[in-house]
Motif scaffolding. Structure first.
Motif, mmCIF file in Angstrom:
data_model
loop_
_atom_site.group_PDB
_atom_site.id
_atom_site.type_symbol
_atom_site.label_atom_id
_atom_site.label_comp_id
_atom_site.label_asym_id
_atom_site.label_seq_id
_atom_site.Cartn_x
_atom_site.Cartn_y
_atom_site.Cartn_z
ATOM 1 N N GLY A 2 0.836 -1.194 0.000
ATOM 2 C CA GLY A 2 0.000 0.000 0.000
ATOM 3 C C GLY A 2 0.874 1.248 0.000
ATOM 4 N N ALA A 3 0.238 2.387 0.147
ATOM 5 C CA ALA A 3 0.970 3.649 0.181
ATOM 6 C C ALA A 3 1.979 3.635 1.326
ATOM 7 N N GLY A 4 3.188 4.055 1.033
ATOM 8 C CA GLY A 4 4.233 4.085 2.052
ATOM 9 C C GLY A 4 5.098 2.847 2.086
ATOM 10 N N GLY A 5 4.647 1.742 1.508
ATOM 11 C CA GLY A 5 5.449 0.529 1.442
ATOM 12 C C GLY A 5 5.840 -0.025 2.789
ATOM 13 N N HIS A 6 4.882 -0.156 3.708
ATOM 14 C CA HIS A 6 5.177 -0.576 5.080
ATOM 15 C C HIS A 6 5.251 -2.094 5.209
ATOM 16 N N ASN A 7 6.417 -2.680 4.941
ATOM 17 C CA ASN A 7 6.651 -4.075 5.310
ATOM 18 C C ASN A 7 7.023 -4.115 6.786
ATOM 19 N N GLY A 8 6.442 -5.056 7.512
ATOM 20 C CA GLY A 8 6.791 -5.143 8.917
ATOM 21 C C GLY A 8 6.168 -6.356 9.574
ATOM 22 N N ILE A 9 6.530 -6.571 10.838
ATOM 23 C CA ILE A 9 6.057 -7.732 11.583
ATOM 24 C C ILE A 9 5.499 -7.273 12.928
ATOM 25 N N PHE A 10 4.251 -7.633 13.186
ATOM 26 C CA PHE A 10 3.630 -7.385 14.480
ATOM 27 C C PHE A 10 3.839 -8.595 15.375
ATOM 28 N N SER A 11 4.255 -8.377 16.599
ATOM 29 C CA SER A 11 4.389 -9.440 17.595
ATOM 30 C C SER A 11 3.294 -9.261 18.638
ATOM 31 N N VAL A 12 2.525 -10.324 18.856
ATOM 32 C CA VAL A 12 1.414 -10.276 19.814
ATOM 33 C C VAL A 12 1.620 -11.391 20.827
ATOM 34 N N SER A 13 1.751 -11.014 22.091
ATOM 35 C CA SER A 13 1.888 -11.978 23.178
ATOM 36 C C SER A 13 1.002 -11.531 24.321
ATOM 37 N N GLY A 14 -0.133 -12.213 24.502
ATOM 38 C CA GLY A 14 -1.109 -11.764 25.485
ATOM 39 C C GLY A 14 -1.617 -10.392 25.109
ATOM 40 N N SER A 15 -1.515 -9.439 26.040
ATOM 41 C CA SER A 15 -1.972 -8.072 25.767
ATOM 42 C C SER A 15 -0.862 -7.194 25.207
ATOM 43 N N THR A 16 0.342 -7.747 25.047
ATOM 44 C CA THR A 16 1.483 -6.979 24.559
ATOM 45 C C THR A 16 1.555 -7.046 23.040
ATOM 46 N N LEU A 17 1.699 -5.886 22.422
ATOM 47 C CA LEU A 17 1.761 -5.796 20.970
ATOM 48 C C LEU A 17 2.896 -4.856 20.582
ATOM 49 N N SER A 18 3.731 -5.296 19.642
ATOM 50 C CA SER A 18 4.809 -4.444 19.146
ATOM 51 C C SER A 18 4.917 -4.581 17.635
ATOM 52 N N TYR A 19 5.647 -3.659 17.039
ATOM 53 C CA TYR A 19 5.783 -3.645 15.577
ATOM 54 C C TYR A 19 7.227 -3.408 15.200
ATOM 55 N N GLN A 20 7.729 -4.204 14.230
ATOM 56 C CA GLN A 20 9.088 -4.073 13.731
ATOM 57 C C GLN A 20 9.058 -3.850 12.223
ATOM 58 N N PRO A 21 9.397 -2.640 11.738
ATOM 59 C CA PRO A 21 9.507 -2.442 10.280
ATOM 60 C C PRO A 21 10.620 -3.306 9.716
ATOM 61 N N VAL A 22 10.441 -3.774 8.477
ATOM 62 C CA VAL A 22 11.436 -4.619 7.824
ATOM 63 C C VAL A 22 11.687 -4.085 6.416
ATOM 64 N N ASP A 23 12.952 -3.899 6.093
ATOM 65 C CA ASP A 23 13.328 -3.489 4.740
ATOM 66 C C ASP A 23 13.574 -4.724 3.884
ATOM 67 N N LEU A 24 12.956 -4.762 2.721
ATOM 68 C CA LEU A 24 13.154 -5.853 1.779
ATOM 69 C C LEU A 24 13.685 -5.292 0.461
ATOM 70 N N PRO A 25 14.410 -6.090 -0.306
ATOM 71 C CA PRO A 25 14.985 -5.600 -1.562
ATOM 72 C C PRO A 25 13.958 -5.516 -2.687
ATOM 73 N N THR A 26 14.409 -5.069 -3.823
ATOM 74 C CA THR A 26 13.584 -5.041 -5.020
ATOM 75 C C THR A 26 13.914 -6.245 -5.903
ATOM 76 N N ILE A 27 12.970 -6.579 -6.775
ATOM 77 C CA ILE A 27 13.184 -7.600 -7.799
ATOM 78 C C ILE A 27 12.913 -6.939 -9.142
ATOM 79 N N ASP A 28 13.937 -6.795 -9.946
ATOM 80 C CA ASP A 28 13.831 -6.095 -11.233
ATOM 81 C C ASP A 28 13.215 -4.714 -11.064
ATOM 82 N N GLY A 29 13.633 -4.018 -10.020
ATOM 83 C CA GLY A 29 13.212 -2.646 -9.800
ATOM 84 C C GLY A 29 11.899 -2.474 -9.059
ATOM 85 N N THR A 30 11.220 -3.559 -8.719
ATOM 86 C CA THR A 30 9.949 -3.489 -8.001
ATOM 87 C C THR A 30 10.135 -3.987 -6.574
ATOM 88 N N ALA A 31 9.599 -3.243 -5.619
ATOM 89 C CA ALA A 31 9.790 -3.584 -4.206
ATOM 90 C C ALA A 31 9.126 -4.911 -3.865
#
Length: 269
Positions: A145-174
């Motif tokens: 989507g807009a902004g290209g937000h790849n990331g991983i949400f971790s959910v353990s009980g009531s605890t929630l966190s988010y880790q952005p992840v950078d990924l490469p392109t393939i033939d110029g496309t993210a």
């Protein structure tokens, strides 16, 4: 490291495959435009369609589909997750694979918390894979989507966190996350490169890649780009021997088809 891809099996009756799970001698598949869970015997020809809704359908119009994108086995039940990319795509189905009973859960409160924690706009929110490890669930956000937000949400009980992840392109496309699965203590993920900045509209696909992510260290490693220009959206661990691992993959070709082709990916040293 060598990546080898081959066609494994053609499964009739399901198109637009979006999630894959192997359990107890069965191949389980979901489709992003259907409200069935498809089960195929791994060794034989038996197959079953398990309804995920009161009025199940196999080819739902894009704007109406629940967009089931993630599938996993947890505590003896199959869990099916909607992507959350639209208000009507925030349902979780929990399936008893023996009795074929289904219970539903509203994911809207959880997905709203995820958007608040990450700062991802609702129009760019798009869950494509869910992995269970110990007492935690890991949700893979596809950044198409807009902004290209790849990331991983971790959910353990009531605890929630988010880790952005950078990924490469393939033939110029993210590349953006499309699924993930746990192997021992390591999570393997798929990412596809699709020329679209929308969680709704499809675009030209330039290929897919596979990599690993370690929950304890947040370390991401790209293992390689897969042969061909496929948009793989389902990943399941199959087997491992010395110097060799194999996975089964399913493809969402974004076209109407009365079947899906499973592929086997072999990673060898």
């Amino acid at each position: 490291m060598q990546l080898t891809l081959e066609a494994f099996r053609r499964l009739p009756g399901v198109g637009a495959a979006s999630g894959l799970c192997l359990a107890n001698g069965w191949i389980y598949l979901i489709s992003d435009n259907a409200t069935f869970l498809y089960a195929h015997s791994l060794e034989g020809e038996d197959s079953v369609r398990i309804p995920l809704a009161a009025d199940p359908q196999a080819d739902i119009r894009k704007k109406e589909k629940p967009d089931f994108e993630a599938l996993l086995m947890r505590d003896g039940h199959l869990e099916v997750y909607g992507s959350g990319s639209r208000p009507n795509r925030q349902t979780k189905a929990v399936v008893d694979p023996n009795r074929h009973t289904v219970e539903h859960e509203d994911l809207a409160p959880l997905y709203e918390r995820m958007q608040a924690v990450s700062g991802i706009d609702p129009d760019a929110f798009n869950i494509e894979g869910v992995v269970s490890k110990g007492n935690s669930l890991y949700f893979f956000q596809r950044g198409n989507g807009a902004g290209g937000h790849n990331g991983i949400f971790s959910v353990s009980g009531s605890t929630l966190s988010y880790q952005p992840v950078d990924l490469p392109t393939i033939d110029g496309t993210a590349a953006t996350f499309t699924d993930a699965t746990l192997v021992d203590d390591t999570i393997y993920f798929l990412a596809a490169a699709e020329a679209s900045d929308s969680t709704y509209y499809d675009g030209e696909v330039t290929g897919s890649l596979i990599g690993t992510w370690h929950p304890d260290t947040d370390a991401t490693v790209v293992l390689g780009v897969l042969p061909g220009k496929y948009k793989f959206e389902g990943l399941a661990f199959e087997a491992r021997t010395v110097g060799r691992m194999s996975f089964l993959l399913c493809e969402d070709a974004d076209v109407a088809a009365p079947f899906t082709t499973l592929y086997r990916l072999v990673i060898s040293n």
